[in-house]
Design an enzyme around this catalytic site. Sequence first.
Site, PDB file in Angstrom:
ATOM      1  N   THR A   7       0.857  -1.184   0.000  1.00 22.65           N
ATOM      2  CA  THR A   7       0.000   0.000   0.000  1.00 22.65           C
ATOM      3  C   THR A   7       0.887   1.225   0.000  1.00 22.65           C
ATOM      4  OG1 THR A   7      -1.967   0.957   0.993  1.00 22.65           O
ATOM      5  CG2 THR A   7      -0.198   0.416   2.496  1.00 22.65           C
ATOM      6  N   GLY A 162       1.210   5.369  -7.464  1.00 25.35           N
ATOM      7  CA  GLY A 162       0.375   4.385  -8.152  1.00 25.35           C
ATOM      8  C   GLY A 162       0.883   4.042  -9.538  1.00 25.35           C
ATOM      9  N   CYS A 165       4.492   1.888  -8.339  1.00 23.57           N
ATOM     10  CA  CYS A 165       4.487   0.736  -7.430  1.00 23.57           C
ATOM     11  C   CYS A 165       3.357  -0.219  -7.810  1.00 23.57           C
ATOM     12  CB  CYS A 165       4.306   1.218  -5.988  1.00 23.57           C
ATOM     13  SG  CYS A 165       4.178  -0.131  -4.800  1.00 23.57           S
ATOM     14  N   THR A 168       0.304  -0.521  -5.422  1.00 24.34           N
ATOM     15  CA  THR A 168      -0.448   0.704  -5.156  1.00 24.34           C
ATOM     16  C   THR A 168      -1.337   0.997  -6.349  1.00 24.34           C
ATOM     17  OG1 THR A 168       1.385   1.560  -3.810  1.00 24.34           O
ATOM     18  CG2 THR A 168      -0.207   3.172  -4.625  1.00 24.34           C
TER      19      THR A 168
END
Length: 178
Positions: A7, A162, A165, A168
């Site tokens: 996350t 985002g 990763c 994410t």
Amino acid sequence: MEQFHGTTIVSVRRGDKVALGGDGQVTLGNIVMKGGAKKVRRIYNGKVLVGFAGGTADAFSLLDRFEAKLEKHQGNLTRAAVELAKDWRTDRMLRRLEAMLITADATTTLVITGNGDVLDPEGGICAIGSGGAYAQAAATALAHNTELSPREIVEKSLEIAGDMCIYTNHNRVIETIE
């Protein structure tokens, strides 16, 4: 069984405003289990923001304990964080929990780790989780070079994380205190 993980949680404080945001992806190994999880919340009558990264069940357990510490210490964020970290470090069962928290109220932002650390981030910017380094770098650059609000910086930082990763996504939850 594999651990749920991955996350990005990021917090930016600028002036008398703070924003805390996170993505919504929950991953089990290499499988996306959920894309719209809410990992950022308001607690203590909406006066405290908290975001968590790490094992989902572990994070919820710590969140419950942190809320209890806040109640016990009448909303004193620093005291509650230090007491949680002490318990986390000394309790045999708690030591096995794999999660991190970012907490923020009107005046203070803290990172609480499983090692018993309570960190006050330098420059009012911090991030945790698999995309945390990307988000923190982006937030720092944006804070130093733009006049964007903390909410806008958090939003753009999560967007960049985002994109970089794989753990994410672009489903964001952002909370602010102004």
